[in-house]
Design a protein around this motif. Structure first.
Motif, PDB file in Angstrom:
ATOM      1  N   HIS A   9      60.034  33.161  34.393  1.00  0.00           N
ATOM      2  CA  HIS A   9      60.546  34.742  34.835  1.00  0.00           C
ATOM      3  C   HIS A   9      61.859  34.809  34.440  1.00  0.00           C
ATOM      4  CE1 HIS A   9      59.809  38.315  36.856  1.00  0.00           C
ATOM      5  NE2 HIS A   9      61.120  38.376  37.522  1.00  0.00           N
TER       6      HIS A   9
ATOM      7  N   HIS B  94      66.501  44.394  43.256  1.00  0.00           N
ATOM      8  CA  HIS B  94      65.636  44.074  42.160  1.00  0.00           C
ATOM      9  C   HIS B  94      64.335  44.600  42.321  1.00  0.00           C
ATOM     10  CE1 HIS B  94      64.488  41.766  38.609  1.00  0.00           C
ATOM     11  NE2 HIS B  94      63.557  40.880  39.289  1.00  0.00           N
TER      12      HIS B  94
ATOM     13  N   PHE C 204      70.817  38.656  41.386  1.00  0.00           N
ATOM     14  CA  PHE C 204      70.124  37.822  42.381  1.00  0.00           C
ATOM     15  C   PHE C 204      70.217  36.403  42.364  1.00  0.00           C
ATOM     16  CE2 PHE C 204      66.537  36.211  44.597  1.00  0.00           C
ATOM     17  CZ  PHE C 204      66.705  36.590  45.798  1.00  0.00           C
TER      18      PHE C 204
ATOM     19  N   GLY D 165      56.057  37.717  37.889  1.00  0.00           N
ATOM     20  CA  GLY D 165      56.998  38.188  39.077  1.00  0.00           C
ATOM     21  C   GLY D 165      56.059  38.173  40.346  1.00  0.00           C
TER      22      GLY D 165
HETATM   23  C1  HEM Z   1      62.468  44.068  33.358  1.00  0.00           C
HETATM   24  C2  HEM Z   1      62.682  42.493  33.776  1.00  0.00           C
HETATM   25  C3  HEM Z   1      61.961  42.219  35.055  1.00  0.00           C
HETATM   26  C4  HEM Z   1      60.727  42.548  35.678  1.00  0.00           C
HETATM   27  C5  HEM Z   1      59.908  43.657  35.335  1.00  0.00           C
HETATM   28  C6  HEM Z   1      60.872  41.646  36.910  1.00  0.00           C
HETATM   29  C7  HEM Z   1      59.810  41.756  37.945  1.00  0.00           C
HETATM   30  C8  HEM Z   1      59.946  41.046  39.003  1.00  0.00           C
HETATM   31  C9  HEM Z   1      58.787  41.116  39.851  1.00  0.00           C
HETATM   32  C10 HEM Z   1      57.494  41.841  39.860  1.00  0.00           C
HETATM   33  C11 HEM Z   1      59.172  40.265  41.011  1.00  0.00           C
HETATM   34  C12 HEM Z   1      58.546  39.905  42.373  1.00  0.00           C
HETATM   35  C13 HEM Z   1      59.045  40.970  43.364  1.00  0.00           C
HETATM   36  C14 HEM Z   1      58.106  41.046  44.556  1.00  0.00           C
HETATM   37  O1  HEM Z   1      57.765  39.964  44.981  1.00  0.00           O
HETATM   38  O2  HEM Z   1      57.883  41.960  45.118  1.00  0.00           O
HETATM   39  C15 HEM Z   1      60.399  39.749  40.627  1.00  0.00           C
HETATM   40  C16 HEM Z   1      61.103  38.977  41.698  1.00  0.00           C
HETATM   41  C17 HEM Z   1      62.208  38.092  41.065  1.00  0.00           C
HETATM   42  N1  HEM Z   1      62.805  38.388  39.775  1.00  0.00           N
HETATM   43 FE1  HEM Z   1      62.449  39.536  38.458  1.00  0.00          FE
HETATM   44  N2  HEM Z   1      61.908  40.896  36.982  1.00  0.00           N
HETATM   45  C18 HEM Z   1      62.628  41.037  35.655  1.00  0.00           C
HETATM   46  C19 HEM Z   1      63.831  40.362  35.370  1.00  0.00           C
HETATM   47  C20 HEM Z   1      64.501  39.460  35.859  1.00  0.00           C
HETATM   48  C21 HEM Z   1      65.554  38.669  35.621  1.00  0.00           C
HETATM   49  C22 HEM Z   1      66.241  38.837  34.096  1.00  0.00           C
HETATM   50  C23 HEM Z   1      65.925  37.737  36.729  1.00  0.00           C
HETATM   51  C24 HEM Z   1      66.897  36.622  36.514  1.00  0.00           C
HETATM   52  C25 HEM Z   1      67.894  36.397  35.806  1.00  0.00           C
HETATM   53  C26 HEM Z   1      64.751  37.847  37.636  1.00  0.00           C
HETATM   54  C27 HEM Z   1      64.985  37.164  38.848  1.00  0.00           C
HETATM   55  C28 HEM Z   1      63.976  37.318  39.766  1.00  0.00           C
HETATM   56  C29 HEM Z   1      64.021  36.690  41.048  1.00  0.00           C
HETATM   57  C30 HEM Z   1      65.138  35.767  41.295  1.00  0.00           C
HETATM   58  C31 HEM Z   1      62.867  37.046  41.869  1.00  0.00           C
HETATM   59  C32 HEM Z   1      62.457  36.570  43.147  1.00  0.00           C
HETATM   60  C33 HEM Z   1      63.267  37.270  44.197  1.00  0.00           C
HETATM   61  C34 HEM Z   1      62.346  38.475  44.745  1.00  0.00           C
HETATM   62  O3  HEM Z   1      61.188  38.252  45.318  1.00  0.00           O
HETATM   63  O4  HEM Z   1      62.727  39.660  44.805  1.00  0.00           O
HETATM   64  N3  HEM Z   1      64.012  38.864  37.216  1.00  0.00           N
HETATM   65  N4  HEM Z   1      60.890  40.204  39.481  1.00  0.00           N
END
Ligand code: HEM
Ligand code: HEM
Length: 176
Positions: free
Chosen positions: A48, A140, A106, A29
């Motif tokens: 991811h 998120h 998202f 992430g």
């Molecule tokens: C417990 C599970 C998850 C964790 C710990 C997690 C963690 C993260 C982190 C650390 C980021 C980076 C945010 C940043 O740049 O500050 C991120 C971004 C993102 N995650 Fe996850 N994620 C999880 C599950 C998911 C799932 C299931 C999906 C989609 C089905 C997803 C979709 C995304 C997307 C599209 C972004 C990019 C948008 C953004 O920068 O906020 N994530 N996530």
């Protein structure tokens, strides 16, 4: 339904499998490229999302197992530690679900089409909606941060039991 005194093997396997997946999920992430309008998910975003959905499915199964196989808190603990550990454990379940579902929403609002590990098409929860996507992106990030903070508290407590109190709490989640 009988309340057990110890975690069984399935509960331990679920616990450590999800720990391993989260240890991969956070670095992906943080390291994956930033999101831009109109982009489609690249390899790191696909990974991811795939790992995130795997965490969601395992957590749902684990929660079902937990509810059908209740485990009592360690009886030797003072009441405040029994209550606070229960609160933190249920909060962890809730935050993993919130982090995964907000991520899935998202990706859905972005209108992406994603195949899990490039194998199985992922059904989306909603149709494309740019405004909703912007709103849910913050959610998120908030959920994944709240989960991280709660995890640090949980891991800190587990290590305190192992190395300061030197009691049986850590042993409850280890093999054997
Ligand atoms: C417990 C599970 C998850 C964790 C710990 C997690 C963690 C993260 C982190 C650390 C980021 C980076 C945010 C940043 O740049 O500050 C991120 C971004 C993102 N995650 Fe996850 N994620 C999880 C599950 C998911 C799932 C299931 C999906 C989609 C089905 C997803 C979709 C995304 C997307 C599209 C972004 C990019 C948008 C953004 O920068 O906020 N994530 N996530
Ligand atoms: C190095 C990391 C970790 C260690 C050492 C650790 C240790 C433990 C220990 C010793 C217990 C049993 C506590 C008791 O009996 O009262 C436990 C329970 C639990 N852990 Fe962890 N944990 C870690 C990471 C995680 C992670 C990443 C999650 C993510 C969700 C998690 C979620 C839980 C939950 C939900 C329970 C309660 C199980 C139940 O009652 O259903 N742990 N952990």
């Amino acid at each position: 339904m009988t309340t057990r005194l110890q975690y069984g093997t399935p509960a331990k396997i679920f616990h450590w499998l999800i720990v391993a997946l989260l240890a991969v999920q956070y670095p992906i992430g943080w390291l994956m490229p930033d999101i831009h309008p109109d982009m489609s998910p690249g390899a790191s975003m696909n990974f991811h999302i795939s790992v995130g959905i795997t965490i969601l499915v395992l957590t749902a199964l684990r929660l079902f197992w937990r509810v059908t196989h209740p485990v009592a808190p360690e009886s030797a603990l003072p009441a405040w530690q029994r209550v606070s550990s229960e609160v933190v454990h249920w909060l962890l379940y809730a935050l993993v679900l919130a982090a995964t579902l907000s991520g899935w929403l998202f990706a859905s609002f972005r209108g992406w089409s994603v195949s899990l590990f490039y194998l199985v098409p992922l059904p989306m929860l909603a149709s494309a909606n740019a405004a909703a996507g912007r709103a849910i992106e913050g959610l998120h990030q908030a959920m994944e941060l709240a989960l991280l903070i709660t995890l640090l508290v949980h891991i800190g407590a587990a290590l305190t039991h192992a190395f300061v109190y030197r009691d049986r709490v850590m042993q409850r989640m280890l093999p054997g």
